[in-house]
Design a protein around this motif. Structure first.
Motif, short mmCIF file in Angstrom:
data_model
loop_
_atom_site.label_atom_id
_atom_site.label_comp_id
_atom_site.label_asym_id
_atom_site.label_seq_id
_atom_site.Cartn_x
_atom_site.Cartn_y
_atom_site.Cartn_z
N MET A 176 5.72 -3.96 7.83
CA MET A 176 4.72 -2.89 7.97
C MET A 176 3.97 -3.07 9.28
O MET A 176 3.59 -4.16 9.65
CB MET A 176 3.74 -2.98 6.78
CG MET A 176 2.80 -1.80 6.71
SD MET A 176 1.68 -1.96 5.32
CE MET A 176 2.81 -1.96 3.93
N ALA A 177 3.81 -1.95 9.99
CA ALA A 177 3.12 -2.01 11.28
C ALA A 177 1.70 -2.51 11.08
O ALA A 177 1.03 -2.15 10.12
CB ALA A 177 3.12 -0.63 11.93
N ALA A 178 1.26 -3.35 12.01
CA ALA A 178 -0.06 -3.98 11.87
C ALA A 178 -1.16 -2.93 11.90
O ALA A 178 -1.12 -1.98 12.68
CB ALA A 178 -0.25 -4.98 13.01
N GLY A 179 -2.15 -3.13 11.04
CA GLY A 179 -3.34 -2.29 11.06
C GLY A 179 -3.16 -0.93 10.45
O GLY A 179 -4.10 -0.14 10.42
N ARG A 180 -1.98 -0.63 9.96
CA ARG A 180 -1.78 0.69 9.37
C ARG A 180 -2.14 0.67 7.89
O ARG A 180 -1.93 -0.33 7.21
CB ARG A 180 -0.34 1.14 9.53
CG ARG A 180 -0.01 1.47 10.98
CD ARG A 180 1.27 2.25 11.04
NE ARG A 180 1.58 2.65 12.40
CZ ARG A 180 2.31 3.72 12.71
NH1 ARG A 180 2.81 4.46 11.75
NH2 ARG A 180 2.55 4.03 13.95
N ILE A 181 -2.62 1.81 7.41
CA ILE A 181 -2.97 1.92 6.00
C ILE A 181 -1.70 2.28 5.23
O ILE A 181 -1.05 3.27 5.55
CB ILE A 181 -4.03 3.01 5.78
CG1 ILE A 181 -5.26 2.72 6.63
CG2 ILE A 181 -4.37 3.15 4.30
CD1 ILE A 181 -6.15 3.93 6.85
N PRO A 182 -1.33 1.50 4.24
CA PRO A 182 -0.15 1.88 3.44
C PRO A 182 -0.46 3.15 2.64
O PRO A 182 -1.57 3.31 2.13
CB PRO A 182 0.06 0.69 2.51
CG PRO A 182 -1.18 -0.12 2.57
CD PRO A 182 -1.94 0.22 3.81
N LEU A 183 0.51 4.01 2.58
CA LEU A 183 0.28 5.32 1.97
C LEU A 183 1.38 5.66 0.97
O LEU A 183 2.56 5.43 1.24
CB LEU A 183 0.23 6.38 3.08
CG LEU A 183 -0.08 7.82 2.66
CD1 LEU A 183 -1.48 7.93 2.08
CD2 LEU A 183 0.06 8.75 3.86
N VAL A 184 0.97 6.19 -0.16
CA VAL A 184 1.91 6.68 -1.16
C VAL A 184 1.74 8.19 -1.25
O VAL A 184 0.62 8.69 -1.35
CB VAL A 184 1.66 6.02 -2.54
CG1 VAL A 184 2.59 6.62 -3.59
CG2 VAL A 184 1.85 4.51 -2.46
#
Lengths: 256, 346
Positions: free
Chosen positions: A1-9
Motif C-alpha cells: 500500500m502506498a505510504a500515507g494513503r487512506i485505505p478505502l472500501v
C-alpha cells in the motif's frame, strides 16, 4: 500500500438484476479516480445486492442474483459480493447497510494486513449517475440518513457527462456541506448496458453476449431466469422504501 | 395453412423415414417438423420464429425428401420461403478488438435472423494489414492474436489473417471478393461430396429457381454507420468498389444520433442497392472505441470489462499500447488516401 494513503472500501448497493459488465466498470472507474487523487488506496470493492423485500418489478430471487454476481466477480481480484443485505427479509436503508459494511470491512482489512497500526479503512458508497437525482426528490431520503451517508462515509458517483450530478450535488445542502466527501467521476465512454436493457434482450430471445460475462449468461439460460413472467413480478407493488418510509416519490438508493 | 398442408401429406412423409429424425431435440413435434428441400434451403418452420432453432446441424444426415406431390402442395402456399445462409465479414484496424466489435456481430445476427430470410452461419474478423499506415496502428500479429483471444468464447465468430498478411493495404472490396471466392470454392467442394444424385438435384434447381438462389453463399460486410457515411467521402473509396460492396450486401450498425437513412437517400449508389443495405439500430449506446481504449491504456487506466479479460492480459504481457506506439505512422498519409490522390505514390 502506498505510504500515507487512506485505505478505502467501495460499496455498491443495487438490484444487480442481473449484474452486467457496466456494474463492474463502475468499480474500475471509481478505483482509478480515487487513486488519481493521491489520497486513497482502494483495497476492496463490495457488491451488495438488495433484498427480495425491495419489491421492484421484475426482481428475481436474491439467491439467483447473488449466484450471478459471484460468477461475474470470480475473475476480479478486488471486488467481492456481500450477502448481508440480500439475506435480510425486509429492505434495508442504504445507511444501515453502510454501518454493517464498515464493521465487516474493518475486520477484513485488518485481517488482510495483519497489522493494526495503519489507518483504519474508510467506506464510501459507489453509485451510478442516476443515484444523486434521487436526493433531489423531496421526501425521498430521510435528511438524517443523507447527512450520515455524506458526512460519515462519503460518495463516489460515476456520471455519464451532463451537468445533472454536479447540479444535484450543488442543490443539496447536505451534499454541499460534505462536498469534500463527494467524488464525481466522469465516465467518458457512454456504455449504457443497463440491467433493464439486458433483461429486455433476454426475454425477447436476443443475444446479450459481451454485455455480461459468459458464465452469467449460461446461468441465466440454465435457470430460465428472465422471461415475460419474471418481468411481471412485483408489478403494481409499491417499492419497499416508499412504503417503509411513508413518503411519496421515485425509487432511491440503488444502481438498478 | 402450411401446417395444415404438412399434416395432409404427413402419411406420405412417414414412409420416407422422416419420423426417425430426432425432431424433439429441436423442440418440434414430428407433425410440424420442417422438411428439407435442399441442403441449403429449408421450409420456414411454422412453430419457430427463428430458423436457427429448427436447423439441423448435420444437414447431410437428413433424408432428402422431395416428392412432386408434396412440392406442388407446398409451393401453392405463399408461405413457402427459404432462409439464406449468410457469412458476415468485418474489416478494420481492431487496434485493439473491443467488446463493442463483438457486440456488432451479435446485433447483426439477431437482426438478420429476425427477418426470417437469413441464417447467419459465420462471422469473420479481418484485421487490416500494417500497410494501412494508420496512426498508432500496432503490428498485425498482435492485433490478430488479440482478436483470436477475444473470439475464443464465440462459436461462430472467427479471425482470418489473409488481409493482415498482405504487405500492401488491400481495398475492402478486394478483401470481400477474396472471401467470396473462398466461400464459393468451399460450396463446390461440399456439393461434390454430396450423396444426392446430380440429376435429381439439377431437375429441382431448374424447376424451383428460388432453391438455386438460396444455395449461393451470401457475404455481407458488417460495419458501423461511419463506414456507410464514408462511402460518400471523395477519394476514400473507388465508386466501383462501393458498388461491389453494397451489391454483396452491407449490414450497418447505427447508434443513436446518426441518421444512416439519410446517407442512403443522398447517395445514388446506396439508394440503388438499398435492399442490400441492412440498417440495425443499436438502442443501447455502447461507445467503446478502440481509440478510447488505447488512451486509457497509455494513461495506465483500467480497461477491464471493455475488452475480454484474455485481451487485457495479452496487452499487459506484451506492453502493447504506449505513448510511443501511438506515434507510429504519425506523419504518414493513410494508404487509401495515398493511393487515390496525388499525395502519395500511385
Amino acid at each position: 500500500m502506498a505510504a500515507g494513503r487512506i485505505p478505502l472500501v467501495l460499496l455498491a448497493c443495487g438490484s444487480f438484476n442481473p449484474i452486467t459488465n457496466q456494474h463492474m466498470r463502475l468499480f474500475e472507474l471509481a478505483r482509478d479516480h480515487m487513486h488519481s487523487t493521491g489520497n486513497y488506496q482502494v483495497v476492496k470493492g463490495i457488491v451488495s445486492p438488495v433484498s427480495d423485500g425491495y419489491g421492484k418489478q421484475g426482481l428475481v430471487s436474491a439467491e439467483h442474483r447473488n449466484a450471478m454476481a459471484k460468477l461475474a466477480l470470480q475473475t476480479s481480484d478486488w471486488i467481492t459480493i456481500d450477502e448481508w443485505e440480500s439475506d435480510q427479509p425486509d429492505w434495508t436503508e442504504t445507511v444501515v447497510t453502510m454501518r454493517c459494511g464498515t464493521i465487516r470491512s474493518n475486520n477484513c482489512v485488518t485481517h488482510l494486513n495483519e497489522r493494526r497500526s495503519g489507518p483504519s479503512p474508510q467506506l464510501k458508497l459507489l453509485c451510478g449517475a442516476d443515484f444523486l437525482e434521487g436526493f433531489r426528490v423531496p421526501g425521498m431520503w430521510r435528511p438524517e440518513d443523507l447527512e450520515e451517508l455524506a458526512g460519515a462515509y462519503g460518495l463516489v458517483c460515476v456520471s455519464r457527462g451532463g451537468l445533472q450530478p454536479e447540479r444535484a450535488a450543488h442543490e443539496s445542502d447536505a451534499l454541499w456541506r460534505h462536498r469534500r466527501n463527494v467524488f464525481l467521476v466522469r465516465e467518458w465512454v457512454h456504455n449504457e448496458a443497463s440491467a433493464t436493457e439486458v433483461r429486455r434482450a433476454l426475454r425477447r430471445g436476443l443475444s446479450a453476449k459481451y454485455l455480461l460475462p459468459d458464465d452469467v449468461i449460461d446461468y441465466i439460460g440454465r435457470h430460465a431466469l428472465y422471461t415475460d413472467a419474471s418481468e411481471s413480478k412485483n408489478q403494481g407493488t409499491p417499492l419497499r422504501p416508499l412504503a417503509k418510509q411513508y413518503q411519496p416519490g421515485g425509487t432511491g438508493g440503488s444502481l438498478a | 395453412m402450411l401446417c395444415q398442408c404438412l399434416v395432409n401429406v404427413m402419411p406420405m412423409l412417414c414412409q420416407c423415414d422422416l419420423m426417425n429424425v430426432p425432431w424433439d431435440g429441436f423442440g418440434l413435434t414430428p407433425a410440424f417438423a420442417p422438411v428439407f428441400l435442399y441442403k441449403r434451403a429449408f421450409l420456414k418452420c411454422p412453430l419457430s420464429k427463428r430458423g436457427r432453432r429448427c436447423f439441423v446441424p448435420e444437414e447431410r444426415d437428413c433424408i432428402f425428401i422431395f416428392s412432386s406431390v408434396f412440392a406442388s402442395a407446398c409451393c401453392s402456399q405463399s408461405s413457402l420461403e427459404y432462409e439464406m445462409e449468410v457469412v458476415l465479414i468485418a474489416c478494420g484496424s481492431f487496434n485493439p478488438i473491443t467488446n463493442m466489435h463483438l457486440r456488432m456481430f451479435e446485433l447483426a445476427r439477431d437482426h438478420l435472423e429476425d427477418t426470417e430470410k437469413y441464417r447467419v452461419v459465420r462471422g469473420i474478423i479481418s484485421p487490416v494489414g500494417d500497410g494501412y499506415r494508420k496512426k498508432g496502428l500496432i503490428e498485425a500479429r498482435h492485433r490478430v492474436e488479440m482478436a483470436r483471444l477475444a473470439t475464443k468464447t464465440s462459436d461462430w465468430i472467427e479471425v482470418d489473417t489473409w488481409e493482415s498478411l498482405q504487405p500492401d493495404w488491400v481495398e475492402t472490396a478486394k478483401v470481400v471478393r477474396h472471401h467470396f471466392e473462398e466461400l464459393k470454392a468451399a460450396q463446390r467442394d461440399e456439393d461434390e461430396d454430396d450423396t444426392v444424385s446430380y440429376g435429381k438435384k439439377r431437375r429441382m434447381e431448374e424447376e424451383y429457381p428460388s432453391i438455386n438462389e438460396a444455395k449461393h453463399p451470401k457475404l455481407f460486410l458488417l460495419c458501423g454507420a461511419d463506414v456507410l457515411e464514408s462511402f460518400g467521402i471523395p477519394n476514400l473509396w473507388k465508386p466501383e468498389d462501393v458498388e461491389e460492396l453494397v451489391g454483396h450486401g452491407v449490414v450497418c450498425i447505427t447508434r443513436g444520433g446518426s441518421d444512416p437513412e439519410k446517407f442512403v437517400h443522398q447517395s445514388d449508389v446506396l439508394w440503388r442497392h438499398r435492399r442490400g443495405i441492412h440498417l440495425v439500430r443499436e438502442w443501447v449506446t455502447n461507445e467503446i472505441s478502440a481509440t478510447h481504449v488505447r488512451r486509457s491504456l497509455r494513461r495506465g487506466r483500467s480497461v477491464r470489462y471493455l475488452l475480454p479479460d484474455a485481451v487485457v492480459t495479452y496487452v499487459k504481457e506484451e506492453r502493447l499500447y504506449s505513448a510511443q506506439s501511438e506515434q507510429k505512422n504519425a506523419d504518414v498519409v493513410l494508404a487509401p488516401l495515398a493511393r487515390y490522390t496525388d499525395a502519395g505514390p500511385s
